[in-house]
Scaffold this motif. Structure first.
Motif, short mmCIF file in Angstrom:
data_model
loop_
_atom_site.label_atom_id
_atom_site.label_comp_id
_atom_site.label_asym_id
_atom_site.label_seq_id
_atom_site.Cartn_x
_atom_site.Cartn_y
_atom_site.Cartn_z
N HIS A 106 -5.89 18.51 -15.39
CA HIS A 106 -6.20 19.81 -14.80
C HIS A 106 -6.18 19.85 -13.27
CE1 HIS A 106 -7.36 20.91 -18.82
NE2 HIS A 106 -8.22 19.91 -18.85
N ILE A 107 -6.21 18.69 -12.63
CA ILE A 107 -6.32 18.64 -11.18
C ILE A 107 -5.16 17.84 -10.61
CG2 ILE A 107 -7.76 17.92 -9.24
CD1 ILE A 107 -10.18 18.09 -11.13
N SER A 108 -4.62 18.31 -9.49
CA SER A 108 -3.54 17.59 -8.84
C SER A 108 -4.13 16.60 -7.83
CB SER A 108 -2.62 18.56 -8.11
OG SER A 108 -1.67 17.86 -7.36
N PHE A 109 -3.98 15.32 -8.11
CA PHE A 109 -4.44 14.27 -7.21
C PHE A 109 -3.24 13.62 -6.52
CE2 PHE A 109 -8.11 14.23 -10.20
CZ PHE A 109 -9.10 14.51 -9.27
N VAL A 110 -2.43 14.42 -5.85
CA VAL A 110 -1.27 13.90 -5.12
C VAL A 110 -1.54 13.96 -3.63
CG1 VAL A 110 0.38 14.59 -6.92
CG2 VAL A 110 -0.11 16.14 -5.03
N PHE A 111 -0.78 13.21 -2.87
CA PHE A 111 -0.89 13.24 -1.42
C PHE A 111 -0.51 14.62 -0.91
CE2 PHE A 111 1.36 12.91 2.67
CZ PHE A 111 0.29 12.52 3.46
N SER A 112 -1.39 15.22 -0.11
CA SER A 112 -1.07 16.52 0.49
C SER A 112 -2.00 16.80 1.66
CB SER A 112 -1.15 17.65 -0.54
OG SER A 112 -2.47 17.77 -1.03
N MET A 113 -1.55 17.72 2.53
CA MET A 113 -2.33 18.19 3.67
C MET A 113 -2.16 19.70 3.74
SD MET A 113 -1.07 15.34 6.40
CE MET A 113 -2.46 14.63 7.21
N TRP A 114 -3.20 20.39 4.20
CA TRP A 114 -3.10 21.85 4.28
C TRP A 114 -3.80 22.38 5.51
CZ3 TRP A 114 -5.47 19.05 0.44
CH2 TRP A 114 -6.86 19.11 0.37
N ASP A 115 -3.40 23.62 5.87
CA ASP A 115 -3.93 24.26 7.07
C ASP A 115 -5.14 25.13 6.75
OD1 ASP A 115 -2.97 26.65 5.96
OD2 ASP A 115 -1.22 26.74 7.28
N GLN A 116 -5.61 25.89 7.72
CA GLN A 116 -6.81 26.73 7.56
C GLN A 116 -6.62 27.85 6.55
OE1 GLN A 116 -6.88 26.99 11.99
NE2 GLN A 116 -9.07 27.24 11.59
N ASN A 117 -5.38 28.21 6.25
CA ASN A 117 -5.12 29.25 5.25
C ASN A 117 -4.97 28.67 3.85
OD1 ASN A 117 -5.06 31.30 7.23
ND2 ASN A 117 -2.97 30.72 7.76
N GLY A 118 -5.14 27.37 3.73
CA GLY A 118 -4.99 26.73 2.43
C GLY A 118 -3.54 26.47 2.05
N GLN A 119 -2.64 26.66 3.02
CA GLN A 119 -1.22 26.44 2.77
C GLN A 119 -0.87 24.98 3.02
OE1 GLN A 119 0.89 28.91 1.61
NE2 GLN A 119 -1.05 29.99 1.41
N GLU A 120 -0.14 24.38 2.09
CA GLU A 120 0.29 23.01 2.27
C GLU A 120 1.26 22.94 3.45
OE1 GLU A 120 2.04 19.33 -0.37
OE2 GLU A 120 1.17 21.06 -1.39
N VAL A 121 1.09 21.92 4.28
CA VAL A 121 1.96 21.74 5.45
C VAL A 121 2.83 20.51 5.22
CG1 VAL A 121 0.35 22.86 7.05
CG2 VAL A 121 0.19 20.39 6.67
N ASP A 122 3.94 20.46 5.95
CA ASP A 122 4.81 19.29 5.87
C ASP A 122 4.02 18.05 6.27
OD1 ASP A 122 7.02 20.76 5.12
OD2 ASP A 122 7.76 20.99 7.17
N SER A 123 4.16 17.02 5.47
CA SER A 123 3.43 15.79 5.76
C SER A 123 4.13 14.62 5.12
CB SER A 123 2.00 15.89 5.25
OG SER A 123 1.98 16.15 3.86
N LEU A 174 0.88 -1.17 0.00
CA LEU A 174 0.00 0.00 0.00
C LEU A 174 0.91 1.22 0.00
CD1 LEU A 174 -2.54 -1.24 2.68
CD2 LEU A 174 -2.81 -1.28 0.20
N THR A 175 0.95 1.92 -1.12
CA THR A 175 1.88 3.03 -1.29
C THR A 175 1.14 4.30 -1.70
OG1 THR A 175 2.27 2.48 -3.61
CG2 THR A 175 3.73 1.47 -1.99
N ARG A 176 1.79 5.42 -1.56
CA ARG A 176 1.21 6.67 -2.04
C ARG A 176 1.59 6.85 -3.50
NH1 ARG A 176 4.48 11.85 0.34
NH2 ARG A 176 4.47 12.74 -1.72
N GLY A 177 0.82 7.64 -4.18
CA GLY A 177 1.10 7.89 -5.58
C GLY A 177 0.36 9.12 -6.06
#
Length: 183
Positions: free
Chosen positions: A155-172, A146-149
């Motif tokens: 047109h859309i980014s379907f990558v692993f990501s997490m973001w905060d309340q400001n819409g900024q991507e956070v380290d994850s 079971l891996t990330r990919g």
């Protein structure tokens, strides 16, 4: 009386040392997956969990489960009892038309309405989603990673990501796991 005082002192020291020893499970926002063993013909669940150090307003998680000989099927994804089940928007994609499309994708967004406030996911640890799989009756033994990919899309980014309340991507990070099929 002296024994009671010593016992209380020892108990306080023990619990203080235990509290100090409880370092966070991870150092950054982390999605991690439980390891599962199943038999051919089984319907089974795989728990996906999240450890957050930041307050989160969203995440998207594509989990691939490709294998040359083992043709597992992801039947559904549930958010029941998850840490983000109260979020205003969730999305599920199970594009499994071909063997190469073995991916379970899900996403959460706290809210998509600018006039509605939804509390962020506060730092902590717990269930993110439950993936339900089926192993065919004629499934051979083996291990499916079971891996990330990333799901390709023009047109859309379907990558692993997490973001905060400001819409900024956070380290994850994503820590994969495996499904072992054993007769």
């Amino acid at each position: 009386m002296r024994n009671i005082v010593l016992f209380c002192l020892f108990t306080c020291l023990f619990f203080s040392a235990s509290a100090l020893a409880d370092d966070p499970k991870f150092e950054t926002n982390t999605v991690y997956v439980d390891e599962v063993t199943a038999k051919p013909g089984d319907h089974f669940a795989v728990k996906v969990k999240v450890f957050s150090v930041d307050s989160l307003a969203g995440c998207q998680v594509p989990i691939f489960f490709r294998h040359e000989n083992i043709d597992l099927w992801c039947d559904s994804i549930s958010f029941a009892d998850s840490r983000m089940e109260y979020f205003g928007f969730d999305d599920i994609k199970l594009p499994q038309t071909e063997k190469d499309d073995k991916v379970a994708y899900f996403a959460f967004i706290a809210t998509i309405d600018p006039d509605v406030y939804v509390d962020p996911l506060l730092p902590g640890d717990g269930l993110l989603a439950t993936l339900f799989f089926t192993a065919p009756k004629d499934c051979p033994e083996g291990v499916v990673e079971l891996t990330r990919g990333m799901i390709p899309h023009p047109h859309i980014s379907f990558v692993f990501s997490m973001w905060d309340q400001n819409g900024q991507e956070v380290d994850s990070e994503f820590i994969g796991s495996k499904i072992t099929i054993k007769k």
